[in-house]
Design a protein around this motif. Structure first.
Motif, short mmCIF file in Angstrom:
data_model
loop_
_atom_site.label_atom_id
_atom_site.label_comp_id
_atom_site.label_asym_id
_atom_site.label_seq_id
_atom_site.Cartn_x
_atom_site.Cartn_y
_atom_site.Cartn_z
N PHE A 170 0.82 -1.21 0.00
CA PHE A 170 0.00 0.00 0.00
C PHE A 170 0.86 1.26 0.00
O PHE A 170 0.69 2.13 -0.86
N LEU B 284 2.46 1.68 -3.42
CA LEU B 284 1.55 2.21 -4.43
C LEU B 284 1.40 3.72 -4.30
O LEU B 284 1.40 4.45 -5.29
N VAL B 285 1.30 4.20 -3.06
CA VAL B 285 1.17 5.64 -2.82
C VAL B 285 2.45 6.36 -3.25
O VAL B 285 2.40 7.41 -3.89
N TYR C 164 -6.14 0.28 -9.95
CA TYR C 164 -6.76 0.95 -8.81
C TYR C 164 -6.33 2.42 -8.89
O TYR C 164 -5.88 2.87 -9.94
N ALA D 101 -4.70 5.98 -6.44
CA ALA D 101 -4.30 6.65 -5.21
C ALA D 101 -4.91 8.04 -5.28
O ALA D 101 -4.67 8.77 -6.24
N VAL E 14 -5.83 4.71 -0.90
CA VAL E 14 -5.70 3.71 -1.97
C VAL E 14 -7.13 3.24 -2.18
O VAL E 14 -7.80 2.81 -1.24
N CYS E 15 -7.60 3.38 -3.40
CA CYS E 15 -9.02 3.17 -3.66
C CYS E 15 -9.24 2.50 -5.01
O CYS E 15 -8.31 2.26 -5.77
N THR F 113 -12.68 2.70 -0.69
CA THR F 113 -11.40 2.96 -0.03
C THR F 113 -10.87 1.66 0.57
O THR F 113 -11.57 0.98 1.31
#
Length: 158
Positions: A38, A41-42, A88, A90, A108-109, A116
């Motif tokens: 997570f 990814l951000v 997905y 961010a 993260v969505c 979310t």
């Protein structure tokens, strides 16, 4: 009652949705996105956002400018598992813009922003590449960061 319409970059109330990809090998033994992925990814979304605005790192810290920054704090709250590879998003926004620091929020969505999976914040401090001491953000970086400001946030603490 009908479901809310999916967000688009234009319809978000604040911030920006940046696409991110979850790969099969990002999943853990239980078939869920591993918790360490997570923040990754951000981080990738944040880099893509700034690169899309002309900021980048070319391998020379002496000329990295605003890209020379360090993480002071990161908090992540996991809300729901991601159980499939795919696209997905961010959702990124600025909570506070100080003289040398920047606090941004994230989710993260789902790609449409409707679900979310994790949310949190991260505090960056811009540093001088030679001394590694805090140094002010440039006017250009400040202007771009203000575009991501959450309406109720105070985007400038200088």
């Amino acid at each position: 009652m009908s479901a809310p319409a999916p967000y688009t970059a234009e319809s978000l109330p604040f911030g920006d949705l940046v696409p991110v990809t979850v790969h099969f090998d990002d999943l853990d033994a239980l078939g869920m996105l591993h918790n360490s992925r997570f923040p990754l990814l951000v981080e990738r979304a944040w880099g893509d956002y700034w690169h899309g605005h002309g900021f980048g790192f070319t391998g020379d810290w002496a000329t990295a400018g605003d890209m020379a920054n360090v993480i002071k704090e990161m908090r992540v709250s996991y809300e729901a598992p991601i159980t499939r590879p795919g696209t997905y998003a961010a959702h990124l926004w600025v909570e506070k813009l100080g003289r040398t620091s920047l606090t941004y929020g994230f989710r993260v969505c789902s790609a449409d922003g409707g679900t979310t999976y994790a949310q949190g914040h991260r505090i960056l401090v811009r540093v001088d590449a030679q001394t590694l001491r805090p140094t002010p953000w440039t006017d250009e970086a400040r202007a771009i960061a203000r575009k991501l400001a959450r309406p109720e946030a105070l985007p400038d603490a200088s």
